[in-house]
Design a protein around this motif. Structure first.
Motif, PDB file in Angstrom:
ATOM      1  N   ASN A  36      -7.431  -5.447   2.595  1.00  0.00           N
ATOM      2  CA  ASN A  36      -8.362  -5.222   1.341  1.00  0.00           C
ATOM      3  C   ASN A  36      -8.118  -6.290   0.293  1.00  0.00           C
ATOM      4  N   LEU A  37      -9.473  -6.510  -0.433  1.00  0.00           N
ATOM      5  CA  LEU A  37      -9.170  -7.254  -1.640  1.00  0.00           C
ATOM      6  C   LEU A  37      -8.275  -6.737  -2.739  1.00  0.00           C
ATOM      7  N   GLU A  38      -8.156  -5.500  -2.648  1.00  0.00           N
ATOM      8  CA  GLU A  38      -7.202  -4.723  -4.014  1.00  0.00           C
ATOM      9  C   GLU A  38      -5.690  -5.247  -3.551  1.00  0.00           C
ATOM     10  N   ALA A  96       0.813  -1.228   0.038  1.00  0.00           N
ATOM     11  CA  ALA A  96      -0.021  -0.218  -0.115  1.00  0.00           C
ATOM     12  C   ALA A  96       0.930   1.206   0.012  1.00  0.00           C
ATOM     13  N   GLN A  97       2.004   1.156   0.468  1.00  0.00           N
ATOM     14  CA  GLN A  97       3.168   2.359   0.632  1.00  0.00           C
ATOM     15  C   GLN A  97       2.507   3.241   1.519  1.00  0.00           C
ATOM     16  N   PHE A 148     -13.897 -14.316  -2.880  1.00  0.00           N
ATOM     17  CA  PHE A 148     -13.596 -13.215  -3.552  1.00  0.00           C
ATOM     18  C   PHE A 148     -14.944 -12.617  -4.565  1.00  0.00           C
ATOM     19  N   ASP A 149     -16.218 -12.595  -4.169  1.00  0.00           N
ATOM     20  CA  ASP A 149     -16.999 -12.274  -5.186  1.00  0.00           C
ATOM     21  C   ASP A 149     -17.495 -10.965  -4.898  1.00  0.00           C
ATOM     22  N   VAL A 174       0.439  -8.732  -2.018  1.00  0.00           N
ATOM     23  CA  VAL A 174       0.961  -9.142  -0.836  1.00  0.00           C
ATOM     24  C   VAL A 174       1.126 -10.677  -1.124  1.00  0.00           C
ATOM     25  N   ALA A 175       0.063 -11.357  -1.702  1.00  0.00           N
ATOM     26  CA  ALA A 175       0.271 -13.038  -1.954  1.00  0.00           C
ATOM     27  C   ALA A 175       1.665 -13.084  -2.733  1.00  0.00           C
ATOM     28  N   ASN A 176       2.150 -12.224  -3.702  1.00  0.00           N
ATOM     29  CA  ASN A 176       3.217 -12.335  -4.491  1.00  0.00           C
ATOM     30  C   ASN A 176       4.467 -11.906  -3.568  1.00  0.00           C
ATOM     31  N   LYS A 177       4.191 -11.000  -2.621  1.00  0.00           N
ATOM     32  CA  LYS A 177       5.589 -10.582  -2.115  1.00  0.00           C
ATOM     33  C   LYS A 177       5.827 -11.604  -1.059  1.00  0.00           C
ATOM     34  N   LEU A 178       4.763 -12.397  -0.515  1.00  0.00           N
ATOM     35  CA  LEU A 178       4.770 -13.579   0.531  1.00  0.00           C
ATOM     36  C   LEU A 178       5.239 -14.865  -0.257  1.00  0.00           C
TER      37      LEU A 178
END
Length: 841
Positions: free
Chosen positions: A280-282, A272-273, A448-449, A287-291
């Motif tokens: 949040n979903l956005e 989010a910087q 995620f709907d 975050v998944a990529n960073k982890l």
């Protein structure tokens, strides 16, 4: 050259504060810009510690520069300067996240000659100018205890104090004051912390977008446990309570969960910087990529992140609640509590205090069957379970596979009035997935709907809660009217309605099959199981139809009820829809949607009396399902597919084969609204097919062809105000007459053409009009002697009277005509029913 040496050089050049702050700001900016790379190498608590140490470095740098500025070459010994800088809160714990405020406390003594206060002010201004986000407090030594009593937040922050720099002698005095704060009125302070903890958790419940810091099971829960440990044991480290309060395995699971949340929160700030604690979903994909999560066949990276986050928060939630209760029970216990426990004693180590079940932490664990049997006795609708009882139950012993006795106990629980409370207890104890094995596939499963507020497991439990707490009197009466087995079945269906989620297959279809397998284990009757399968298979049908479709359209209602098979299933689906919608989020089941569903339910109830129409709708549904599997149909544009399925005539679907339907709707779509097309065949008999957008004078055409024996005619309204006509005669015609017939068809689109037609002979009783056929249509039935020109006369009369035929099914068998016409109801149609009949009799 490092920053310290650069500052020394600037000082030699008599640089001002602005130049120094600019230099420090640039280094801070460069450091923050490198955090993504640092995070790759160091995550979790290690990353937070390293980040905290780097911020320490900048704070110490600013402090030392301020001293140099004020004292120059006459610098006193560090311990003689009556000032000490202390880290508090997450900064004091060495858990400072990337964009969190730096909680700094400056403690000083106002010693003459040192001019301390201007020095502190200059230091703070320099830190702010350098871009540091300081949340600071400045206190004289003797102000610490009074300040801590002003606000609980200040007190808890001080409990996590850590020496940064300054006078170590003053730090020793500060520690003594902090010890007073730690020991100050322990019982009252602990009670305040627990009350604030409950208020915070109530404001931040678990959801699909959890608050990693403040939410239920978030980092603040762990902080709360640490503060209480500090007050009671003098140590903020939970590790120090192993094995006396928490065993090694529980501590390991807690630390793993906590470490993961540290990683998630750090990655969230970096993504989010900014300071961002709500996942949040956005932000989830980044975050998944960073982890380092990677897509898998059944779960993509985002789902894996959410599932692990929710699982970690569940672990922290239960662990903190259990061990806060353990370490505070004796402190907060009073004479009234002792008396209540004594009066509510059920057995050794088990108590019922005002319908709140409490267990001793020393009570020996039970086998799962014994635990389930015990739960059957807690059948008061208002029963609640203390976290001590959750801890007791979660240590129950269970085999790898459930026994028949286990299934019998589970079924017996479904007959209790408080199944939600019991299932929620088992969920908190991580036992629900043991006694209901299919449940484990949806535990912490994200949705995620953009519709559901909660993960699947929580949504399922909330649905059960709303079933047992129905606020709508009408729906509650429907539920209360169910027999005991019906209520038990309803509870199981509501709980398992989303059990098929998380796989590639349609979750309703799969869920129905999973339900069947489990319900058989519980020995429900085959009739009950079949009912449950229908309910789960179509659990979204009522809400989707009511919200997305025209509920006043009979064809839509018929298509809906044709799937349900019985009036009882309609009632149960209404109940299920209520519970499901209420559990989605606070705004889905609104006053408007409640009214809409009630109207839809009432309309569907009325239509259930029309068995013939329901049978037609059921047959049409089977034809639609066959059509939807056709590659040719799937190759049509989506808009045209939708138009094809919107055709209201059931007869159209029942008569035509899938490839014929595709051909007809394609040709209809290609026919302009102000035009027509027709086709004449004469192989075995004369057949005329017409698709028209403009008005069609069919009475004129039939009159001109009345010398031929009309044996069959279909009329169907299609879409875009276009109609389809199929007219079949009993004989072939001479090929030389085909051109004449083509000319007749063309002339039939001239509505001014009229014929003088002979009135057919129809006896009274051979023609009837039923205005109660449905809300939209009246039906006309003619069962009379076959006569040439009969239908020409009927159609001409309808044209003259402005009567619109939606569907016509005309057959001639054994010299008798058997005709059925659906007529669109218009204002006054049924009032002049006898007048219409008089035209023919």
């Amino acid at each position: 050259m490092d920053i310290e040496q650069i500052i020394e050089d600037l000082l030699d050049q008599n640089a001002d504060d602005f130049e120094i702050s600019k230099l420090i700001k640039e280094h801070i900016k460069n450091y923050l810009g490198s955090l993504n790379e640092i995070f790759i190498e160091n995550q979790g608590k290690d990353f937070l510690v390293k980040h905290t140490k780097q911020i320490d470095h900048f704070i110490v740098l600013i402090y030392r520069y301020t001293l140099r500025k004020y004292f120059g070459n006459y610098m006193p010994f560090a311990n003689s300067i009556p000032i000490v800088l202390v880290g508090m809160g997450s900064y004091g714990r060495e858990e400072l996240c990337v964009y969190s405020d730096v909680d700094l406390m400056i403690v000083y003594k106002d010693v003459p000659g040192y001019n301390i206060e201007p020095m502190i002010q200059a230091m703070l201004y320099l830190a702010w100018d350098a871009g540091m986000k300081l949340g600071h407090r400045t206190h004289k030594l003797d102000e610490l205890v009074p300040a801590s009593n002003q606000d609980l937040t200040i007190k808890t922050a001080m409990l996590e104090s850590r020496y940064l720099c300054g006078s170590k002698l003053l730090w020793m005095e500060t520690e003594r004051e902090l010890l007073k704060i730690q020991r100050w009125d322990r019982k009252n302070v602990t009670s305040q912390i627990l009350q604030a903890n409950e208020e915070r958790r109530a404001k931040n419940p678990m959801s699909m977008e959890p608050n990693i810091k403040e939410g239920v099971g978030g980092l603040r829960d762990a902080n709360t446990l640490a503060w209480i440990c500090k007050i009671l044991f003098g140590s903020i480290r939970l590790r120090d309570l192993v094995p006396n309060i928490i065993n090694e395995e529980e501590f390991r699971e807690f630390r793993i969960a906590l470490e993961f949340l540290y990683r998630v929160r750090s990655a969230l700030h970096l993504s989010a910087q900014k300071k961002q604690d709500v996942l949040n979903l956005e932000f989830i994909p980044d975050v998944a990529n960073k982890l380092g999560f990677q897509n898998k066949i059944l779960k993509n990276a985002q789902t894996q992140l959410s599932t692990k986050t929710l699982a970690s928060m569940h672990t922290i939630d239960i662990t903190c609640k259990v061990f806060i209760k353990k370490i505070t029970a004796s402190l907060l216990c009073d004479l009234t509590t002792v008396r209540s426990l004594r009066d509510g004693r059920l057995e050794h180590g088990l108590y019922n205090v005002n319908n709140h079940i409490i267990a001793s932490f020393k009570k020996p664990s039970l086998h799962i069957n014994a635990a389930l049997e015990q739960l059957q006795h807690f059948d008061n609708p208002t029963i609640t379970f203390d976290i001590s009882y959750v801890d007791f139950i979660r240590h129950s012993r269970f085999p790898e596979h459930n026994s028949k006795k286990t299934y019998r106990y589970v079924k017996a629980l479904l007959f209790n009035p408080n199944v939600y409370a019991i299932f929620n207890l088992l969920y908190e104890a991580s036992l629900l997935q043991q006694v209901i094995k299919p449940f484990k596939h949806i535990v912490n499963l994200a949705q995620f709907d953009g519709y559901h507020k909660y993960p699947v497991d929580t949504h399922s439990l909330h649905s059960l809660y709303h079933l047992e707490h129905i606020r709508d009197p009408f729906i509650k009466a429907l539920f209360d009217d169910l027999c005991p087995e019906g209520k038990a079945l309803m509870k199981l269906v509501v709980f398992m309605h989303d059990i098929g989620k998380g796989r590639k297959e349609d979750h309703s279809e799969l869920g129905a099959r999973i339900f069947r397998f489990y319900a058989q284990k519980l020995e429900f009757s085959e009739e009950a199981i079949s009912t449950g399968m229908i309910l789960i298979k179509f659990h979204t049908l009522m809400s989707n139809t009511a919200i997305r479709e025209d509920i006043y359209n009979e064809q839509i209602v018929l298509a809906f009820i044709s799937k349900l098979q019985s009036l009882q299933i309609l009632k149960m689906l209404y109940i299920l829809t209520y519970a499901d919608m209420n559990a989605v989020n606070e705004n889905i089941y609104s006053g408007f949607s409640a009214k809409l569903l009630r109207e839809f339910y009432n309309f569907a109830m009325e239509m259930f009396n029309k068995e013939e129409l329901i049978d037609e709708a059921a047959k049409r549904l089977r034809k639609e399902n066959s059509l939807k599997k056709s590659p040719d149909f799937l190759s049509l544009p989506k808009a045209l597919q939708k138009k094809a399925l919107s055709v209201q005539s059931n007869f159209f679907y029942l008569k035509q084969k899938p490839h014929e339907i595709i051909q007809i709707v394609t040709e209809t779509d290609e026919t302009p609204i102000d035009s027509y097309r027709f086709k004449i065949t004469n192989e075995t008999h004369l057949s005329i097919t017409v698709i028209r957008g403009r008005s069609f004078n069919i009475g004129y055409l039939l009159g001109k062809l009345s010398y031929l024996d009309l044996v069959h005619m279909d009329i169907h309204k299609l879409f875009d105000a276009k109609k389809y006509f199929q007219i079949d005669f009993n004989e072939k015609v001479d090929e030389n007459d085909i051109d004449y017939i083509k000319e007749l068809v063309d002339n039939s689109f001239d509505m001014s053409k009229k014929l003088s037609l002979k009135k057919p002979l129809i006896q009274e009783g051979e023609i009837t009009i039923n205005c109660e056929h449905s809300k939209s249509y009246a039906s006309m039935h003619i069962n009379a002697k076959n006569q040439k020109g009969l239908m020409a006369y009927v159609m001409s009369t309808f044209d003259d009277e402005g009567i619109d035929i939606a569907t016509a099914k005309i057959q001639t068998i054994k010299n008798r005509t058997r005709n059925m016409l659906l007529i669109e109801k218009t204002e006054g149609l049924c009032k002049k029913k006898q007048q219409i009949l008089d035209f023919f009799i």
